[in-house]
Design an enzyme around this catalytic site. Structure first.
Site, PDB file in Angstrom:
ATOM      1  CG  ASP A  64      -0.351  -0.193   2.535  1.00  0.00           C
ATOM      2  OD1 ASP A  64       0.769  -0.728   2.607  1.00  0.00           O
ATOM      3  OD2 ASP A  64      -0.978   0.183   3.552  1.00  0.00           O
ATOM      4  CG  HIS A  65       3.201   2.594   2.352  1.00  0.00           C
ATOM      5  ND1 HIS A  65       3.192   3.817   2.998  1.00  0.00           N
ATOM      6  CD2 HIS A  65       2.353   1.792   3.052  1.00  0.00           C
ATOM      7  CE1 HIS A  65       2.385   3.751   4.050  1.00  0.00           C
ATOM      8  NE2 HIS A  65       1.871   2.532   4.101  1.00  0.00           N
ATOM      9  CG  ASP A 210       2.580   2.246   7.441  1.00  0.00           C
ATOM     10  OD1 ASP A 210       2.323   3.330   6.916  1.00  0.00           O
ATOM     11  OD2 ASP A 210       2.104   1.184   7.018  1.00  0.00           O
TER      12      ASP A 210
HETATM   13 ZN   LIG Z   1       3.143  -0.869   6.330  1.00  0.00          ZN
END
Ligand SMILES: [Zn+2]
Length: 301
Positions: A64-65, A210
């Protein structure tokens, strides 16, 4: 300094939300930070001049990055890009991207330069006369860095009328802007402070996603203009935060308070929550100046 949020939700893309990606405009640079799936569409939707992007910073290799990265690299090729593209990210990123380009026999026709990171200490990644970019080592399930973007102080502001009144030759204005004292045409020593004022205050942006709650980052982000800190969960689900190495809204606010930052931007919300206002409510108990990131939102400081 302007931040455009292209995506700020955790895990999976949905019909109306996107995983992490944002654009930072600072001193005529356009930096792309993380590149989740859908980033290209979001860049278009938000009318970002993609040809101006020369540096891409990837925090970590969770999908997701960065799942949007190979697509963007490939689009640059189709657009006949000639300019260098610098990609900063964890060791392994070069192998992942190169394998996809190799098997598709679609190498870029522009210089694609990887800067692979593996240090757990803060590192300087980029610097010019206007700004610098450093890592902020974070603690997550895989090797992760946040990024600190800091403007450098500009020249002192010349008080032109005052300089003329004191009969200072124009050729000395450059030295005055650099903070030097000068001698006037009348032979008098003029202290710099008499004819200049302080430069514009510098701005800085810290991107931290994160990460688990980690007070060790506080000294690195002291008094930044804006801090983006992930808040995947609310305190109600705090038992999920530590094992998944994420933070709650309250923890993000504690970091902002302890670092004395000017603004806190929350994001990386778990898609389990339907109302992101709950994050503001929770964080507001600890820290006042809070904004909620949302896809398509812009912040100017
Ligand atoms: Zn992550």
């Amino acid at each position: 300094m302007k931040i455009t949020i292209l995506g700020c939700y955790a895990a999976t893309p949905r019909s109306f939300t996107n995983p992490t990606s944002q654009v930072l405009e600072m001193k005529n640079h356009l930096f792309l930070i993380d590149c989740g799936e859908g980033t290209q569409v979001q860049l278009r939707r938000n009318r970002i001049k993609i040809s101006k992007i020369r540096h891409i910073f990837i925090s970590h290799l969770h999908g997701d990055h960065f799942y949007g990265l190979v697509g963007l690299i490939s689009t640059f090729r189709l657009l006949n890009r000639e300019q260098e593209l610098h990609v900063y990210g964890p060791k392994g990123i070069k192998e992942i991207i190169s394998l996809q380009l190799k098997l598709a026999n679609s190498w870029t026709n522009y210089p694609l330069i990887f800067h692979e990171l593996q240090s757990k200490e803060q590192e300087l990644l980029y610097e010019d006369d206007k700004l610098s970019v450093k890592t902020i080592p974070l603690k997550h399930r895989v090797y992760t860095n946040g990024f600190l973007f800091e403007e450098k102080p500009g020249e002192r502001k010349l008080l032109v009328h005052e300089a003329q009144r004191l009969n200072i030759d124009k050729t000395l204005f450059k030295s005055l802007k650099k903070g030097k004292d000068v001698v006037s045409e009348d032979g008098e020593l003029i202290p710099n402070s008499m004819v200049t004022s302080d430069p514009e205050p510098v701005k800085s942006y810290a991107f931290c996603s994160d990460t688990v709650y980690d007070p060790e980052i506080v000294p690195m982000i002291k008094r930044v203009t804006a801090l983006y800190h992930e808040s995947t969960f609310l305190e109600e689900q705090h038992e999920l935060a530590f094992p998944t190495k994420h933070s709650t809204a309250k923890q993000a606010a504690s970091i902002a308070r302890d670092a004395g930052v000017q603004h806190l931007i929350l994001g990386h919300y778990s898609t389990r929550y339907s109302d992101i206002e709950l994050f503001r409510t929770e964080a507001s108990e600890i820290f006042q100046n809070i904004s909620l990131a949302d896809d398509g939102k812009e912040f100017t400081f």
